[in-house]
Structures are given as C-alpha cells and as structure tokens.
Write a protein that holds these residues in place. Structure first.
Motif, PDB file in Angstrom:
ATOM      1  N   LEU A 172     -19.095  22.774  21.688  1.00  0.00           N
ATOM      2  CA  LEU A 172     -19.522  24.054  21.120  1.00  0.00           C
ATOM      3  C   LEU A 172     -20.212  24.909  22.171  1.00  0.00           C
ATOM      4  N   LEU A 173     -21.121  24.304  22.912  1.00  0.00           N
ATOM      5  CA  LEU A 173     -21.837  25.051  23.950  1.00  0.00           C
ATOM      6  C   LEU A 173     -20.876  25.582  25.008  1.00  0.00           C
ATOM      7  N   ASP A 174     -19.916  24.756  25.419  1.00  0.00           N
ATOM      8  CA  ASP A 174     -18.921  25.200  26.402  1.00  0.00           C
ATOM      9  C   ASP A 174     -18.103  26.364  25.865  1.00  0.00           C
ATOM     10  N   ARG A 213     -27.158  37.242  31.746  1.00  0.00           N
ATOM     11  CA  ARG A 213     -27.359  38.335  30.776  1.00  0.00           C
ATOM     12  C   ARG A 213     -27.888  37.790  29.457  1.00  0.00           C
ATOM     13  N   LEU A 214     -27.294  36.707  28.989  1.00  0.00           N
ATOM     14  CA  LEU A 214     -27.731  36.127  27.718  1.00  0.00           C
ATOM     15  C   LEU A 214     -29.184  35.672  27.807  1.00  0.00           C
ATOM     16  N   LYS A 261     -25.842  35.667  40.035  1.00  0.00           N
ATOM     17  CA  LYS A 261     -24.451  35.905  40.440  1.00  0.00           C
ATOM     18  C   LYS A 261     -23.538  34.740  40.063  1.00  0.00           C
ATOM     19  N   SER A 262     -24.083  33.526  40.024  1.00  0.00           N
ATOM     20  CA  SER A 262     -23.245  32.347  39.782  1.00  0.00           C
ATOM     21  C   SER A 262     -22.710  32.282  38.355  1.00  0.00           C
ATOM     22  N   ASP A 263     -23.436  32.830  37.404  1.00  0.00           N
ATOM     23  CA  ASP A 263     -22.989  32.810  36.006  1.00  0.00           C
ATOM     24  C   ASP A 263     -23.541  34.053  35.305  1.00  0.00           C
ATOM     25  N   VAL A 270     -16.862  32.267  25.486  1.00  0.00           N
ATOM     26  CA  VAL A 270     -16.768  33.513  24.717  1.00  0.00           C
ATOM     27  C   VAL A 270     -17.747  34.543  25.270  1.00  0.00           C
ATOM     28  N   CYS A 271     -18.950  34.108  25.587  1.00  0.00           N
ATOM     29  CA  CYS A 271     -19.940  35.030  26.168  1.00  0.00           C
ATOM     30  C   CYS A 271     -19.432  35.615  27.485  1.00  0.00           C
ATOM     31  N   ALA A 272     -18.794  34.776  28.292  1.00  0.00           N
ATOM     32  CA  ALA A 272     -18.299  35.229  29.592  1.00  0.00           C
ATOM     33  C   ALA A 272     -17.124  36.196  29.462  1.00  0.00           C
TER      34      ALA A 272
END
Length: 190
Positions: A31-33, A123-124, A116-118, A38-40
């Motif tokens: 779920l977390l993945d 942002r979240l 920058k890496s994620d 989806v967020c990305a």
C-alpha cells in the motif's frame, strides 16, 4: 457474470511481484509503495485508499484495516521520509570533519539532495501539517530534524551566543534552504 472468475482473472493479471508481496502478508508495504507511486505520478490529491486496494487486488476495505484514512497513510509515508532525513542529518553531524562550517554545508547539501531524490515525498512531507493530522510522532521527528540544523548552526557561532540568536539564524537558514529546494524543484533556482 461469475464473480469468482472475475476475481481470479484480476489476481492472475496482477504483477507477480506485487501478488507475492501481498501473499506473504506485506499489504502495508505494498500500500505504501502504491501510494508513493500515485503521489509521484498524479499527486497526493489523486490518492484513494479504496482504489489503491483494488489496484493491488484486495478488497476496497482491506487497506482501511491498516490505515483508517488517507491522512494515516500519508502520516506513515511522511514518518519514513522524515526518519530518512533525520538519519541523513545525523550522518552529516557525525562526519569526521572538524570544521563546523563544513558540517553545516554538508547538512544543507544533504537537504537539497534529499529533496531532489524523491520530489513527491518531499512535497508530501512538507505539505501537510503534522499538528493538523494529530500525529505527534511526526511533530517530534520534525523537531529532531530541525534540532540538528540548530546544533550545526550553533557550532558555527562563537561560544556564548544566546539561544535567541541561534534560533533566529537557524530559522533563516532552514527557511532559505527549504525555499531553495522548492524553487529548484520547479526549475526556478538561481
């Protein structure tokens, strides 16, 4: 239509790795993945826990046994992100470099690299208020991270500098580097 046929068809056509993960009781991680993905790709506003459960081939209600709401799953992601940032700062502070300015520079660079890496998780992590979510553990993690910035700033100042000056300089540095990270993400650095 035979419901068992539709269920079996969807299970057979799911990514085999995802299914193996779910079958070993790893629904939380899956779920977390999936929420991270989806967020990305679509942003946090596109996250629907029930839809994500269906995408993973479980009932739309299964995720709610682990996360009662979107805020709870976001909190879990943010906790992971903040813990990662905290460890990055700890590593910079414990570096063998005896020059405090170098260690502070390492923290600033690590923060920018982290953002920058994620970018989606960055942002979240900084778009939701831990206080508003009622997540005291996130508030504590945030304080730990910011405390490391204060520690690094204090090491660069003359001994005897009053705590208000340390706090003011830390706040200015944090705000500047944080703002730079967001501007850089949107192609506006310089």
């Amino acid at each position: 239509m035979d419901v068992s046929y539709a269920y079996n068809w969807s299970r057979k056509n799911l990514d085999e790795v995802s299914m193996a993960r779910l079958e070993r009781g790893k629904l939380r991680e899956a779920l977390l993945d999936e929420v991270r993905e989806v967020c990305a790709t679509e942003g946090p506003e596109a996250v629907s826990i029930a839809k994500i459960g269906k995408r993973l081939g479980v009932s739309s209600g299964a995720p709610f046994r682990l996360f009662p709401s979107r805020e709870h799953i976001f909190a879990a992601l943010i906790e992971t992100e903040m813990a990662r940032l905290d460890q990055t700062f700890s590593d910079a502070l414990s570096a063998q470099d005896s020059d405090p300015v170098s260690r502070l520079t390492q923290i600033c660079t690590a923060y920018l690299d982290h953002a920058k890496s994620d970018p989606a998780m960055f942002r979240l992590a900084f778009s939701l208020s831990a206080k508003a979510m009622g997540a005291s553990n996130l508030q504590d993690l945030g304080e730990d991270v910011y405390g490391k910035v204060r520690q690094a700033v204090a090491a660069c100042l003359p001994s005897g500098t009053v705590s208000e000056d340390i706090e003011a300089k830390s706040y200015i540095l944090w705000s500047t580097i944080h703002g730079h990270a967001f501007r850089r993400e949107h192609g506006k650095s310089g």
